[in-house]
Design a protein around this motif. Structure first.
Motif: not given
Length: 371
Positions: A303-331
């Motif tokens: 996947a190029d992106v995951i759409v999901t909620g409740d993303i924490d700060y450190h997971t966001a950093h890990d994703a960014l370093m791995a080239g993974m995009c995130i859209i967090d629209p909330g729970h």
């Protein structure tokens, strides 16, 4: 005529069978009784004071919700506490509460499928497998005159699916023998006399989740007083269901363009985004609720992106370093389940001519406010 509580829940569990829930999930009847006529069902994401007031206002005596109102064992029930007051209000107004949580997430045609369809994700596969249906081989012997009748009954009940192929079966001819005993009323032959009958052996596969339904349909269609059949487990695996969905987008988009689709389709004013808004997104994952621990799984599965909620700060950093995009629209985006579940139940009850009404809650239970 109003539907009984157990009847409503039987329909609900056809949509989201309880065995699909992850271990220890708080699902099922959590408060009240189903041993009554259900005049009105309110479908809600959360059970809050405002939702209960809504149920009282419209005359609902059953709330079907996604999120449990009892998460931990209750050691005491003091009506001086906020939750105690909520339970008291529900009990005083005879409102039962039934929870359909991860089973509704996992189910085909459930929350994650609804979200994936809304975002244009095709050829959906699960992010994490939760349940694989055990397959059984069914072999039943039937007189040639009733072969087609019994075969169609079995297949219409759901037997015969192998991968993407449906209504698979195999039939062979043979001769059956039997002696009807004393007190029998044989369809063919006479008591105490050996009979030889031209019969067909029907073989097909049956998933565990439909085993009871298929056997019942077979017995109802079969002419014999005593039906001879075999049912045994197979090594062949059946359908696998799981949490989240993953697949190619119907039309590739930039991350920025997909953000606008998420906001419009999931009805949220704002989202949190990780990644380059100009990055081209071809394959996307979605998971209703909290999805932090599935971010790198989605990346591993392409996947190029995951759409999901409740993303924490450190997971966001890990994703960014791995080239993974995130859209967090909330729970709270799981609110998509309210109109979808209500429509599904309403249709089933209407088919049976029940007068029970079904309403999707209009209460906004989003706890966060964006200023």
């Amino acid at each position: 005529m109003f539907a009984k509580g157990q009847t409503v829940i039987q329909w609900m569990e056809q949509l989201a069978p309880k065995h699909l829930a992850v271990p220890d999930d708080r699902i099922g009847l959590q408060l009240g009784s189903l041993q009554k006529d259900i005049t009105h069902v309110l479908v809600a994401l959360d059970v809050t004071n405002e939702v209960v007031d809504e149920a009282i206002r419209i005359g609902a005596n059953l709330i079907i919700a996604h999120h449990a109102i009892i998460f931990r064992p209750v050691k005491s029930l003091s009506t001086d506490t906020p939750m105690g007051k909520l339970y008291e209000k529900l009990i005083k107004h005879d409102i039962a509460v039934y929870i359909s949580h991860t089973n509704l997430d996992v189910a085909e045609g459930g929350i994650n499928d609804w979200m994936a369809e809304a975002l244009g994700i095709e050829s959906k596969e699960a992010l994490e497998d939760v349940h694989t249906d055990q397959l059984y081989k069914l072999a039943v012997f039937v007189p040639r005159t009733h072969h087609e009748q019994v075969l169609q009954a079995i297949l219409e009940a759901g037997a015969g699916s192998i991968g993407q192929y449906n209504k698979c079966s195999f039939s062979t001819e043979g001769t059956g023998t039997f002696v009807p005993g004393e007190g029998t009323q044989p369809f063919i032959g006479s008591q105490g006399q050996l009979e030889r009958v031209e019969e067909m052996r029907i073989e097909t596969v049956v998933p565990q989740s439909l085993r009871g339904k298929v056997i019942q349909a077979m017995l109802k269609a079969h002419p014999y007083e005593e039906v001879a059949y075999d049912l045994y487990a197979m090594d062949l695996k059946g359908r696998t269901l799981g949490l989240g969905r993953l697949g190619p987008l119907r039309e590739s988009k930039t991350l920025g363009e997909l953000v606008e689709v998420v906001k419009a389709q999931l009805n949220v004013p704002h989202v949190r985004v990780v990644g380059d808004l100009n990055k081209r997104i071809k394959k996307a994952a979605v998971l209703g609720g909290s999805g932090s621990r599935y971010v790198l799984t989605a990346r591993f599965k392409g996947a190029d992106v995951i759409v999901t909620g409740d993303i924490d700060y450190h997971t966001a950093h890990d994703a960014l370093m791995a080239g993974m995009c995130i859209i967090d629209p909330g729970h709270n985006t799981e609110k998509i389940m309210k109109p979808k579940t209500a429509d599904w139940l309403r249709g089933r009850l209407a088919d049976q001519r029940y007068e029970t009404q079904v309403t999707a809650s209009e209460v906004d239970t989003e706890v966060f406010r964006f200023l």
